[in-house]
Design a protein around this motif. Sequence first.
Motif, PDB file in Angstrom:
ATOM      1  N   PHE A   6       0.828  -1.211   0.000  1.00 47.75           N
ATOM      2  CA  PHE A   6       0.000   0.000   0.000  1.00 47.75           C
ATOM      3  C   PHE A   6       0.857   1.254   0.000  1.00 47.75           C
ATOM      4  O   PHE A   6       0.467   2.285  -0.530  1.00 47.75           O
ATOM      5  CB  PHE A   6      -0.937  -0.020   1.196  1.00 47.75           C
ATOM      6  CG  PHE A   6      -1.967  -1.100   1.113  1.00 47.75           C
ATOM      7  CD1 PHE A   6      -3.127  -0.914   0.392  1.00 47.75           C
ATOM      8  CD2 PHE A   6      -1.748  -2.324   1.711  1.00 47.75           C
ATOM      9  CE1 PHE A   6      -4.074  -1.922   0.288  1.00 47.75           C
ATOM     10  CE2 PHE A   6      -2.685  -3.343   1.614  1.00 47.75           C
ATOM     11  CZ  PHE A   6      -3.847  -3.140   0.902  1.00 47.75           C
ATOM     12  N   GLY A   7       2.055   1.167   0.583  1.00 49.20           N
ATOM     13  CA  GLY A   7       2.948   2.310   0.588  1.00 49.20           C
ATOM     14  C   GLY A   7       3.536   2.625  -0.768  1.00 49.20           C
ATOM     15  O   GLY A   7       4.065   3.719  -0.991  1.00 49.20           O
ATOM     16  N   ASN A   8       3.462   1.670  -1.695  1.00 50.84           N
ATOM     17  CA  ASN A   8       4.052   1.865  -3.019  1.00 50.84           C
ATOM     18  C   ASN A   8       3.016   1.767  -4.135  1.00 50.84           C
ATOM     19  O   ASN A   8       3.363   1.444  -5.283  1.00 50.84           O
ATOM     20  CB  ASN A   8       5.166   0.831  -3.253  1.00 50.84           C
ATOM     21  CG  ASN A   8       6.381   1.099  -2.396  1.00 50.84           C
ATOM     22  OD1 ASN A   8       7.169   2.000  -2.669  1.00 50.84           O
ATOM     23  ND2 ASN A   8       6.544   0.318  -1.337  1.00 50.84           N
ATOM     24  N   LEU A   9       1.771   2.073  -3.820  1.00 46.45           N
ATOM     25  CA  LEU A   9       0.723   2.036  -4.840  1.00 46.45           C
ATOM     26  C   LEU A   9       1.005   2.946  -6.037  1.00 46.45           C
ATOM     27  O   LEU A   9       0.710   2.570  -7.179  1.00 46.45           O
ATOM     28  CB  LEU A   9      -0.630   2.414  -4.222  1.00 46.45           C
ATOM     29  CG  LEU A   9      -1.431   1.282  -3.569  1.00 46.45           C
ATOM     30  CD1 LEU A   9      -2.719   1.823  -2.974  1.00 46.45           C
ATOM     31  CD2 LEU A   9      -1.725   0.181  -4.563  1.00 46.45           C
ATOM     32  N   PRO A  10       1.573   4.162  -5.842  1.00 48.95           N
ATOM     33  CA  PRO A  10       1.812   5.019  -7.011  1.00 48.95           C
ATOM     34  C   PRO A  10       2.665   4.364  -8.089  1.00 48.95           C
ATOM     35  O   PRO A  10       2.309   4.411  -9.268  1.00 48.95           O
ATOM     36  CB  PRO A  10       2.518   6.240  -6.403  1.00 48.95           C
ATOM     37  CG  PRO A  10       2.001   6.312  -5.013  1.00 48.95           C
ATOM     38  CD  PRO A  10       1.859   4.889  -4.577  1.00 48.95           C
ATOM     39  N   VAL A  11       3.768   3.724  -7.709  1.00 52.34           N
ATOM     40  CA  VAL A  11       4.629   3.111  -8.727  1.00 52.34           C
ATOM     41  C   VAL A  11       3.970   1.855  -9.303  1.00 52.34           C
ATOM     42  O   VAL A  11       4.165   1.522 -10.484  1.00 52.34           O
ATOM     43  CB  VAL A  11       6.028   2.803  -8.150  1.00 52.34           C
ATOM     44  CG1 VAL A  11       5.993   1.646  -7.174  1.00 52.34           C
ATOM     45  CG2 VAL A  11       7.019   2.505  -9.277  1.00 52.34           C
ATOM     46  N   LEU A  12       3.160   1.154  -8.505  1.00 52.47           N
ATOM     47  CA  LEU A  12       2.440  -0.009  -9.026  1.00 52.47           C
ATOM     48  C   LEU A  12       1.413   0.422 -10.070  1.00 52.47           C
ATOM     49  O   LEU A  12       1.245  -0.242 -11.107  1.00 52.47           O
ATOM     50  CB  LEU A  12       1.755  -0.764  -7.881  1.00 52.47           C
ATOM     51  CG  LEU A  12       2.676  -1.412  -6.842  1.00 52.47           C
ATOM     52  CD1 LEU A  12       1.860  -2.079  -5.747  1.00 52.47           C
ATOM     53  CD2 LEU A  12       3.593  -2.432  -7.500  1.00 52.47           C
ATOM     54  N   PHE A  13       0.732   1.522  -9.828  1.00 49.66           N
ATOM     55  CA  PHE A  13      -0.215   2.046 -10.825  1.00 49.66           C
ATOM     56  C   PHE A  13       0.539   2.517 -12.070  1.00 49.66           C
ATOM     57  O   PHE A  13       0.058   2.357 -13.194  1.00 49.66           O
ATOM     58  CB  PHE A  13      -1.014   3.195 -10.228  1.00 49.66           C
ATOM     59  CG  PHE A  13      -2.280   2.757  -9.564  1.00 49.66           C
ATOM     60  CD1 PHE A  13      -3.481   2.770 -10.241  1.00 49.66           C
ATOM     61  CD2 PHE A  13      -2.270   2.304  -8.250  1.00 49.66           C
ATOM     62  CE1 PHE A  13      -4.646   2.355  -9.634  1.00 49.66           C
ATOM     63  CE2 PHE A  13      -3.426   1.891  -7.631  1.00 49.66           C
ATOM     64  CZ  PHE A  13      -4.621   1.908  -8.317  1.00 49.66           C
TER      65      PHE A  13
END
Length: 728
Positions: free
Chosen positions: A83-90
């Motif tokens: 959840f802390g890295n959702l931006p790069v996953l998106f």
Amino acid sequence: MKSFSSIEWKSSAKNSWEMFKKGCGNIMPTLSKLSKAFLLPIALLPIAGVFLGVGSAIASNSVDGTFGYFFGSLLNKMGDVCFGNLPVLFCISVALAYTKDSGIAAITAVVGFLVMNGMQAALLHTQQADYSSIFVTIDGKKGYHQLYSLIEGTENKFEIKWDTLDFNLQDITGYFTKNNDLYTPVNSNRELIDAAGSVYYSLLWINKIPNGLITSNIGVNSLNTGVFAGIFVGAIAAKCYNKFHQTQLPSAISFFSGTKLVPIVTFVAVIPLSFIFMFIWPYVGMGLAAFGSASGDLPGGLDSFIYEIAERSLVPFGLHHVFYAPLWWTNAGGSIAEAFNRYDLAGLEVGSAKYNEYVKIQTEFVNIWIGNHVGTAVSWGLVTIGDDGKITNIFTDHTQAFLTIKTNISNQFPELWKSMGDQTMAYSVIAKINILNFTDLEALGLNIGRFQSGKFGFMLLGLPMAGLAMWLNVPKENRKEVMGIYFSAAFTCFLTGITEPIEYTFLFLAPWLFYGVHMPLAAISFLFAGLFKTHVSMTVSGGFIDYIVFGVIPYFGSKAMSAKSAFAILGVSAAMAPAYFFGFYFAVKYGNVMVPGRDGSSNVQLATKADYKASKGLNVDGSKIEDGKTSKASAKDAVEEARIQKATKIIEFLGGEANIVDVDACASRLRLTVKDGSLVDKDGIISLGGATGALIRGTNVQVVYGGEQEAIKPRMIKILDEQRKAKK
């Protein structure tokens, strides 16, 4: 002056309407792909959420340093890091969605994301005040009643310029800088800070950017844009890949041709995007934070009600993921930092109505927080515990206690402090439940779960009862034959929250059932969930599994929420059950909706070729099944043969290979782009079995399968490749 005749006006209006429809037809495939892109990281969230919730429950109920504590912390962090890295996953997911799952595009997207955030980090800095503008307060507990100017001393220490009163340095209770008669606190490094002691940032010409709008994006300190920046960077990476991955450069620099050129172009292409975000995001971010707070002030769960009307109305088009993303993962859905900062007393006149209101809210919060976190309160010096284990002293200055709690959270737990978005905040709170919980934040007006927990009301019992109502409308002689279809769909909805099999059964037969019965009832479910402040989060859908993980375990494991919050949703679900049952029973009966089995035919799904030959005692290749059984290899071949034939027929019903532009899939749908939508035979596709409906909007085609689409997609792509190669 030439008059405009009615015929000309009608012709112009018709042309405008045709252009509008064509534009919508072109937009749909793009939005459909974007919605599909969102599903890739979303698919990761269920397992991450389970690890986070279970890990938090184990860790919070184990003694520090024990195996249980470390094991729970391990599970918790495994889920939390996703959840802390959702931006790069998106970012990666969007790049994949628009490039037919290209690994080169995914790597390029990461490069672009790093470059964009690196540029921001280079220009981002804290604000410092000049020595000449710094003031101090004496005995600050009694208010800012006396200010004294300072001059620069030696060894970075302040030397007092004596005025009418004498005092020592240890008498100073605060440092401030004055600008246009406005006093802002500063720390010992002369950095401007907020009431919690968190530094303000400056970017280009924009000053006093709140600490909550700055975060660490995969190790780079930059703007906290949530998933927005990742989506834009992923789109740029996809565009660069599609345009340049086959580019041949002159021989002198031919080494950089093709796929090697893509990250180079993307590197440059994200530069203007980074500046755009630097120019506007501080303002947009603060605006979204204000929206998130203001929407939470709507009375009686009205914000949840409005949300669900919009979200559910987009489900038939597959665009609901696009709608709820900002509310779940950006400060449009609320912010923990903003929840604290909105009750800052700075700048308020002591004794004014607003000042007294804020002090009352701070006092209520402190009392609730200490009651929920006695151990933490002791370690932070807010209470003391006697030998008998009882609280012997409570910090009486609630305003100072509020500031202490706020300061410690912002300084010691930045990931919790800076979390924003309804779902992100929920998961952050679960991860740090011994520091902050849902009832604490409720006292600050932050109703976490307002855009999530309403789904449990209609997914646990509402839609399953709608399935029962439709089944009871089937003639008695056919009910036994179709029972499996309805009850398996109802149980799937109850257990996992996957609603498509039921929703699309009536959506494509009678859309008025969806918009006239289902959508209003779903919105009412959200209304009551918001009204009762049910803080139960979820992964993607509100099924029983999610309820156990995010409702039952947090309540019994760590008292993360009140009993009302944890169990009121069951009351909402119980109320939705008869509403859905009677609503659908009479709507189907008197609306004469031909739900599966009601038309007099019990054969509501066609058998595959493998099923047919097996009934004749033959394998797919025509050979006789020995001893009435088929080998594992034959069975496997039979299934594969049936899938290939089905994929081939779907291609035919789509207008043939020449009419198909793109083949894709999401969680429950086969998503296709065609050249001419009028050539698509929707009834033919549905007749092949497995599909509960199909939607055609211009050149965009969606076929709802539930799960089978993941098997159909790769075979269609393979068959199309073979057909196109054969034509060359």
